[in-house]
Each structure stands twice: as structure tokens, then as C-alpha cells.
Design a protein around this motif. Structure first.
Motif, PDB file in Angstrom:
ATOM      1  N   TYR A   1       0.678  -1.508  -0.003  1.00 38.19           N
ATOM      2  CA  TYR A   1       0.029  -0.036   0.048  1.00 38.19           C
ATOM      3  C   TYR A   1       0.946   1.261  -0.185  1.00 38.19           C
ATOM      4  O   TYR A   1       0.650   2.156  -0.542  1.00 38.19           O
ATOM      5  CB  TYR A   1      -0.917   0.055   1.137  1.00 38.19           C
ATOM      6  CG  TYR A   1      -2.093   1.038   1.152  1.00 38.19           C
ATOM      7  CD1 TYR A   1      -2.656   1.076  -0.045  1.00 38.19           C
ATOM      8  CD2 TYR A   1      -2.385   1.711   2.293  1.00 38.19           C
ATOM      9  CE1 TYR A   1      -3.817   2.069  -0.397  1.00 38.19           C
ATOM     10  CE2 TYR A   1      -3.433   2.865   2.033  1.00 38.19           C
ATOM     11  CZ  TYR A   1      -4.033   2.815   0.905  1.00 38.19           C
ATOM     12  OH  TYR A   1      -4.998   3.796   0.847  1.00 38.19           O
ATOM     13  N   ALA A   2       2.083   1.309   0.650  1.00 40.74           N
ATOM     14  CA  ALA A   2       2.914   2.507   0.507  1.00 40.74           C
ATOM     15  C   ALA A   2       3.429   2.600  -0.538  1.00 40.74           C
ATOM     16  O   ALA A   2       3.652   3.586  -1.057  1.00 40.74           O
ATOM     17  CB  ALA A   2       4.011   2.084   1.560  1.00 40.74           C
ATOM     18  N   ASP A   3       3.950   1.472  -1.261  1.00 44.49           N
ATOM     19  CA  ASP A   3       4.201   1.812  -2.696  1.00 44.49           C
ATOM     20  C   ASP A   3       3.203   2.149  -3.571  1.00 44.49           C
ATOM     21  O   ASP A   3       3.368   3.039  -4.533  1.00 44.49           O
ATOM     22  CB  ASP A   3       4.776   0.290  -3.149  1.00 44.49           C
ATOM     23  CG  ASP A   3       5.936  -0.009  -2.537  1.00 44.49           C
ATOM     24  OD1 ASP A   3       6.886   0.758  -2.071  1.00 44.49           O
ATOM     25  OD2 ASP A   3       6.446  -1.470  -2.550  1.00 44.49           O
ATOM     26  N   ALA A   4       1.930   1.824  -3.356  1.00 40.23           N
ATOM     27  CA  ALA A   4       0.836   2.178  -4.206  1.00 40.23           C
ATOM     28  C   ALA A   4       0.563   3.570  -4.118  1.00 40.23           C
ATOM     29  O   ALA A   4       0.431   4.241  -5.014  1.00 40.23           O
ATOM     30  CB  ALA A   4      -0.255   1.406  -4.129  1.00 40.23           C
ATOM     31  N   LEU A   5       0.624   4.015  -2.821  1.00 39.59           N
ATOM     32  CA  LEU A   5       0.470   5.555  -2.435  1.00 39.59           C
ATOM     33  C   LEU A   5       1.420   6.486  -3.001  1.00 39.59           C
ATOM     34  O   LEU A   5       1.280   7.388  -3.537  1.00 39.59           O
ATOM     35  CB  LEU A   5       0.595   5.633  -0.873  1.00 39.59           C
ATOM     36  CG  LEU A   5      -0.875   5.334  -0.169  1.00 39.59           C
ATOM     37  CD1 LEU A   5      -0.508   5.445   1.278  1.00 39.59           C
ATOM     38  CD2 LEU A   5      -2.079   6.208  -0.685  1.00 39.59           C
ATOM     39  N   SER A   6       2.775   5.913  -3.222  1.00 41.67           N
ATOM     40  CA  SER A   6       3.804   7.008  -3.784  1.00 41.67           C
ATOM     41  C   SER A   6       3.468   6.814  -5.217  1.00 41.67           C
ATOM     42  O   SER A   6       4.253   7.975  -5.711  1.00 41.67           O
ATOM     43  CB  SER A   6       5.275   6.213  -3.444  1.00 41.67           C
ATOM     44  OG  SER A   6       5.440   4.813  -3.917  1.00 41.67           O
ATOM     45  N   LYS A   7       2.984   6.058  -5.753  1.00 37.28           N
ATOM     46  CA  LYS A   7       2.705   6.018  -7.141  1.00 37.28           C
ATOM     47  C   LYS A   7       1.599   6.826  -7.731  1.00 37.28           C
ATOM     48  O   LYS A   7       1.218   6.984  -8.998  1.00 37.28           O
ATOM     49  CB  LYS A   7       2.779   4.545  -7.931  1.00 37.28           C
ATOM     50  CG  LYS A   7       4.181   4.152  -7.677  1.00 37.28           C
ATOM     51  CD  LYS A   7       4.092   2.427  -8.324  1.00 37.28           C
ATOM     52  CE  LYS A   7       5.282   1.883  -7.981  1.00 37.28           C
ATOM     53  NZ  LYS A   7       5.320   0.410  -8.342  1.00 37.28           N
ATOM     54  N   ALA A   8       0.662   6.935  -6.591  1.00 37.36           N
ATOM     55  CA  ALA A   8      -0.799   7.750  -7.227  1.00 37.36           C
ATOM     56  C   ALA A   8      -0.465   8.962  -7.255  1.00 37.36           C
ATOM     57  O   ALA A   8       0.400   9.644  -6.793  1.00 37.36           O
ATOM     58  CB  ALA A   8      -1.656   7.369  -6.051  1.00 37.36           C
ATOM     59  N   PRO A   9      -1.374   9.918  -8.067  1.00 38.48           N
ATOM     60  CA  PRO A   9      -1.316  11.191  -8.290  1.00 38.48           C
ATOM     61  C   PRO A   9      -1.248  12.037  -6.893  1.00 38.48           C
ATOM     62  O   PRO A   9      -2.367  11.767  -6.096  1.00 38.48           O
ATOM     63  CB  PRO A   9      -2.460  11.588  -9.310  1.00 38.48           C
ATOM     64  CG  PRO A   9      -2.693  10.127  -9.745  1.00 38.48           C
ATOM     65  CD  PRO A   9      -2.391   9.032  -9.013  1.00 38.48           C
ATOM     66  N   VAL A  10      -0.402  12.800  -6.391  1.00 35.27           N
ATOM     67  CA  VAL A  10      -0.302  13.473  -5.326  1.00 35.27           C
ATOM     68  C   VAL A  10      -0.538  12.601  -3.961  1.00 35.27           C
ATOM     69  O   VAL A  10      -0.676  13.067  -2.966  1.00 35.27           O
ATOM     70  CB  VAL A  10      -1.046  14.530  -5.260  1.00 35.27           C
ATOM     71  CG1 VAL A  10      -0.904  15.568  -6.348  1.00 35.27           C
ATOM     72  CG2 VAL A  10      -2.542  14.372  -5.255  1.00 35.27           C
ATOM     73  N   GLY A  11      -0.239  11.093  -4.107  1.00 36.91           N
ATOM     74  CA  GLY A  11      -0.406  10.315  -3.145  1.00 36.91           C
ATOM     75  C   GLY A  11      -1.791  10.359  -2.742  1.00 36.91           C
ATOM     76  O   GLY A  11      -1.835  10.066  -1.250  1.00 36.91           O
TER      77      GLY A  11
END
Length: 310
Positions: free
Chosen positions: A150-160
Motif C-alpha cells: 500500500y505504501a508503494d501504491a500511494l507513492s505512485k498515485a497522483p499526489v499520493g
């Protein structure tokens, strides 16, 4: 033998003296001066930063920090003594680990204290209760896998933004952090982290550690010129004079090798302790104690005496 003449009080002029009036006038003048000078020169009354203000201003940063607490990758989780036991953590002075020598004096488990504990203490919707049960039943490796993914996915999401995270196997982590964000924005999380079972709640360690794990606090410190690389120890918020007497302590953080050292705090503490001890022992150090006599600086200080003596 002559007798000493005693003056008669009645022959001297007299005037009325109102002690109460003088005291009242002095009190009013002192109060007005104190209030005026305080308004002009006192430290600014900055709005306190809280978990509620942080989560409202930067909800994405708050969520990412909560995920790091669950994953055990935050600064608090990796800090070591006096908060937790992490092999090899802590600043050293040569071969001596000062933090480890002190031991764990204030136990803090970031995942439990900052995230899971507050969620268990609050009335929760059924989906959050189920998420807590799923987390408790999972193995440490599974929890780590969920949190890291989930941390990796947040870092790749637009503006987290958690709402824009790509689908994946994140387990109960999104439900847990989403509910924690709601608690923080309502203000209840501040009270939960302050509650220590005492009448006076004055221990701000846990909320401060949680704040420091995110980027909001450091960004605000940078804006106010309060970081170590900005001579922050001797600065004040805004355009106000700061603690100029701390210049020597913060000076060391601006130069190599200390400004890049991971043990800077311990090394600078040792330097300042040595300098302070040297200052105390100046009268007992041969050679150093004789410098004023060799430089004859005392003649400059007492120049009037020596000029009259000549």
C-alpha cells in the motif's frame, strides 16, 4: 564639652504625600509599559500544530505516515532507545552508543500506539472492526506485505491520493488508515495520544513523534527557518530575534563533518561539554590562566587606576 544640637522637625517645610496614589500611578504605568513592550517585542503566538490540523491540511501525507507506522518503516519505528529496541540504532560517540546505554525509558510502539490502539478505543463501524480482526489474525510477514504494497501504491498515485491508488492486495490497511484519518480530522486522535491515565495530560511525546514522522512538520520548520541547517536552534518564528546565545552550539551543525554526520548530536554534545568544562577549569589550567597577565588586559580594564597611579 559642646552639646550636639538636635534639629526640630517642625522648622522644616512639609508637604502632603499620598502613598496610595503614587502606588496606583506606578502600577498603571508599569502595566501599560509591560503590555505595550510585550505586544511589540514578545515571541509570536503561533497557532499550535496538532494531528487535527495536519490531517486536515495534508490528508495524503497523514495517510502515508500512518501506513509507514504500520509497516514499521517510520523514523519513530526505527529510532531505537529511549523509545524502542532496534539493533544498531542510535547515535554513537566513538564505539559507545549513548542511546543504547540509557536504555528504553519511554516505550513507544508506533503501529500500536499511533494507529491500532486509537482505533480499538473508538466506536468503530463494522468494516473497521473486521479490518482490525483481520490485521490481528495475520502473521507479521503478511502485515508487512500489505503495508509495503500500500505504501508503494500511494507513492505512485497522483499526489499520493488514497482515492487514486491502483487496485491491489492491501488487506485491511486502507480501511484502517482511512478511519484513522477521520479520527484525526475530528480532533479525537489528539486526545487519545495525550491520554496517559493521569489527571494532568502534559506528555506530548507520542503526538510529537507521530507529527515528526510526516513531512508536514519539517516543511513548516523550513518555512520558519528553524531547521538545523538554517541555524534553527537560535532562531524564532517569524521576523523576531531568537536565542542568540545558542550560536556556538548550532554553529557546529553548519560545518563539516558534523553537518553530514549521522552522529552529529552526540559529537556536538561532547564538544560543547568539553568546552564548558574547559571554561570552568580556566583558573586551574597552567598557561591559560596566565593569559590575562601576559596580555596585560587588566591594565585596559583598570586604566583609570593606572593613569592616576602614574
Amino acid at each position: 564639652m559642646s552639646r550636639t544640637r538636635v534639629p526640630r522637625p517642625e522648622v522644616f517645610p512639609t508637604r502632603r504625600y499620598d502613598l496610595v496614589k503614587e502606588f496606583t500611578v506606578a502600577l498603571v504605568v508599569a502595566a501599560v509599559l509591560s503590555a505595550g513592550l510585550a505586544a511589540l517585542f514578545s515571541s509570536p503566538d503561533e497557532t499550535p500544530m496538532t494531528l487535527a490540523s495536519w490531517s486536515t491540511a495534508e490528508p495524503n501525507d497523514f495517510t502515508a505516515t500512518a501506513v509507514a507506522e504500520l509497516a514499521g518503516t517510520s523514523t519513530s519505528a526505527q529510532y531505537g532507545p529511549p523509545y524502542n529496541r532496534v539493533p544498531g540504532a542510535g547515535q554513537k560517540l566513538g564505539p559507545v552508543s549513548l542511546q543504547s546505554a540509557a536504555g528504553v525509558r519511554h516505550p513507544v510502539d508506533p503501529a500500536e500506539d499511533f494507529v491500532l490502539g486509537p482505533l480499538r478505543q473508538s466506536p468503530e463501524p463494522p468494516e473497521v472492526t473486521a479490518a482490525l480482526a483481520q490485521w490481528s489474525a495475520a502473521s507479521p510477514d503478511q502485515r508487512q506485505a500489505w503495508s509495503s504494497a500500500y505504501a508503494d501504491a500511494l507513492s505512485k498515485a497522483p499526489v499520493g491520493d488514497p482515492a487514486k491508488v491502483a487496485p491491489g492486495d492491501y488487506g485491511p490497511v486502507p480501511a484502517l488508515t482511512g478511519r484513522l484519518l477521520t479520527l484525526a480530522q475530528s480532533g479525537s486522535l489528539d486526545g487519545q495520544l495525550l491520554a496517559q491515565g493521569r489527571f494532568y495530560q502534559t506528555d506530548y511525546t507520542k503526538p510529537m513523534l507521530f507529527l515528526a514522522d510526516g513531512s508536514h512538520l519539517s516543511d513548516r520548520a523550513t518555512d520558519q527557518h528553524l531547521t538545523g541547517s538554517q541555524w534553527g536552534m537560535m532562531n524564532e518564528t517569524g521576523n523576531y530575534p531568537g536565542q542568540a546565545w545558542l550560536w556556538l552550539y548550532t554553529f557546529w551543525y553548519q560545518i563539516d563533518p558534523f553537518k553530514t554526520s549521522t552522529n552529529a548530536d552526540a559529537e556536538i554534545w561532547a564538544i560543547m561539554a568539553g568546552l564548558s568544562l574547559g571554561l570552568v577549569l580556566v583558573p586551574f589550567i597552567p598557561g591559560v590562566r596566565s593569559i590575562p597577565r601576559w596580555t596585560r588586559v587588566y591594565r585596559l580594564v583598570w586604566r583609570d587606576y593606572y593613569r592616576d597611579r602614574r
